[in-house]
Design a protein around this motif. Structure first.
Motif, mmCIF file in Angstrom:
data_model
loop_
_atom_site.group_PDB
_atom_site.id
_atom_site.type_symbol
_atom_site.label_atom_id
_atom_site.label_comp_id
_atom_site.label_asym_id
_atom_site.label_seq_id
_atom_site.Cartn_x
_atom_site.Cartn_y
_atom_site.Cartn_z
ATOM 1 N N UNK A 57 0.846 -1.341 -0.062
ATOM 2 C CA UNK A 57 0.110 -0.166 0.049
ATOM 3 C C UNK A 57 1.022 1.443 -0.001
ATOM 4 N N UNK A 58 1.852 1.285 0.914
ATOM 5 C CA UNK A 58 2.838 2.636 0.484
ATOM 6 C C UNK A 58 3.529 2.651 -0.623
ATOM 7 N N UNK A 59 4.004 1.454 -1.406
ATOM 8 C CA UNK A 59 4.265 1.575 -2.744
ATOM 9 C C UNK A 59 3.255 2.049 -3.836
ATOM 10 N N UNK A 60 2.064 1.619 -3.854
ATOM 11 C CA UNK A 60 0.805 1.893 -4.559
ATOM 12 C C UNK A 60 0.428 3.153 -4.199
ATOM 13 N N UNK A 61 0.606 3.667 -3.045
ATOM 14 C CA UNK A 61 0.081 5.079 -2.746
ATOM 15 C C UNK A 61 1.229 6.209 -3.490
ATOM 16 N N UNK A 62 2.440 5.735 -3.272
ATOM 17 C CA UNK A 62 3.323 6.720 -3.934
ATOM 18 C C UNK A 62 3.214 6.887 -5.384
ATOM 19 N N UNK A 63 2.666 5.807 -6.114
ATOM 20 C CA UNK A 63 2.553 5.613 -7.435
ATOM 21 C C UNK A 63 1.016 6.158 -7.995
ATOM 22 N N UNK A 64 0.342 6.734 -7.052
ATOM 23 C CA UNK A 64 -0.957 6.952 -7.384
ATOM 24 C C UNK A 64 -1.167 8.643 -7.048
ATOM 25 N N UNK A 65 -1.584 9.324 -8.013
ATOM 26 C CA UNK A 65 -2.143 10.726 -7.713
ATOM 27 C C UNK A 65 -3.233 10.882 -7.252
ATOM 28 N N UNK A 66 -3.445 11.945 -6.631
ATOM 29 C CA UNK A 66 -4.856 12.293 -5.929
ATOM 30 C C UNK A 66 -5.888 12.358 -7.169
ATOM 31 N N UNK A 67 -7.057 12.106 -6.874
ATOM 32 C CA UNK A 67 -8.106 12.052 -8.128
ATOM 33 C C UNK A 67 -9.708 12.395 -7.373
ATOM 34 N N UNK A 68 -10.176 12.899 -8.206
ATOM 35 C CA UNK A 68 -11.748 13.314 -7.656
ATOM 36 C C UNK A 68 -12.701 12.352 -7.945
ATOM 37 N N UNK A 69 -13.811 12.076 -7.113
ATOM 38 C CA UNK A 69 -14.556 11.145 -7.021
ATOM 39 C C UNK A 69 -15.976 12.185 -7.094
ATOM 40 N N UNK A 70 -17.035 11.551 -7.705
ATOM 41 C CA UNK A 70 -18.481 12.418 -7.448
ATOM 42 C C UNK A 70 -19.396 11.414 -6.661
ATOM 43 N N UNK A 71 -20.283 12.001 -5.945
ATOM 44 C CA UNK A 71 -21.437 11.381 -5.296
ATOM 45 C C UNK A 71 -22.581 12.111 -5.965
ATOM 46 N N UNK A 72 -23.662 11.310 -5.716
ATOM 47 C CA UNK A 72 -24.950 11.909 -6.019
ATOM 48 C C UNK A 72 -26.124 10.939 -5.365
ATOM 49 N N UNK A 73 -27.027 11.818 -4.870
ATOM 50 C CA UNK A 73 -28.291 10.952 -4.452
ATOM 51 C C UNK A 73 -28.053 10.255 -3.119
ATOM 52 N N UNK A 74 -29.163 9.375 -2.822
ATOM 53 C CA UNK A 74 -29.097 8.355 -1.811
ATOM 54 C C UNK A 74 -29.416 6.864 -2.092
ATOM 55 N N UNK A 75 -28.723 6.017 -1.712
ATOM 56 C CA UNK A 75 -28.997 4.613 -1.854
ATOM 57 C C UNK A 75 -29.339 3.796 -0.481
#
Length: 183
Positions: A57-75
């Motif tokens: 997870x440490x290595x994977x996190x280093x290789x991953x840039x922050x990104x945006x997610x979207x939410x909508x509504x309720x489930x």
């Protein structure tokens, strides 16, 4: 069983915490607080060698840039104790990260949570679970309809949550992106 998650950014974490506090005070729903950190669960797994997972997870996190997610509504996940949640829309960056984590962690796991298989996974942010009932569902949803759940959230971490007594507590957190150090 551990959970690999992404904790929400401070402003959305505060929003979710405010909502869960209101659901507690208005309806007595508080079991979602067993995990005191608002988060998006990427998978659950039984991991014999935690050190191997932490390094991965440490290595994977280093290789991953922050990104945006979207939410909508309720489930709602139906059942005897329905789960009320905010749906997270699946995007290419989220799907790619999830598929990579699932593929790699399944190789170091003795058991994977079935609902987190890439073909079944419904990403979400839980608002109420464990102490809900079909009887309270209508009033709770009517209450929540007063809120807007069209959010943009930046994911910037991978976090291990581990069951400790009645709670799921933060074991480790890894920030996305390479950290450059200057001398």
């Amino acid at each position: 069983m551990i959970a690999v998650t992404s904790l929400l950014d401070p402003s959305h974490s505060a929003r979710v915490t405010e909502l869960t506090e209101l659901l507690d005070s208005q309806f007595g729903l508080n079991e979602v607080k067993m995990t005191p950190y608002p988060h998006l669960t990427l998978l659950t797994a039984e991991i014999p060698d935690m050190e191997e997972l932490q390094q991965y997870l440490q290595e994977t996190s280093r290789e991953t840039e922050p990104f945006t997610i979207r939410t909508t509504g309720l489930g709602v996940f139906p059942g005897e104790k329905p789960v009320i949640y905010i749906p997270v829309l699946r995007t290419s960056p989220l799907n790619q990260l999830h598929a990579r984590l699932h593929r790699d962690i399944s190789e170091m796991s003795s058991e994977m949570g079935v609902y987190y298989n890439p073909n079944m996974w419904l990403p979400h942010i839980s608002l109420a679970l464990g102490d809900t009932s079909p009887d309270v569902l209508g009033p709770v949803l009517t209450f929540l309809f007063n809120y807007n759940f069209n959010w943009e959230i930046t994911l910037d971490n991978l976090t291990i949550l581990q069951k400790c007594g009645d709670y799921y507590l933060k074991e480790d957190e890894y920030s996305f992106g390479r950290k450059e150090f200057s001398l």
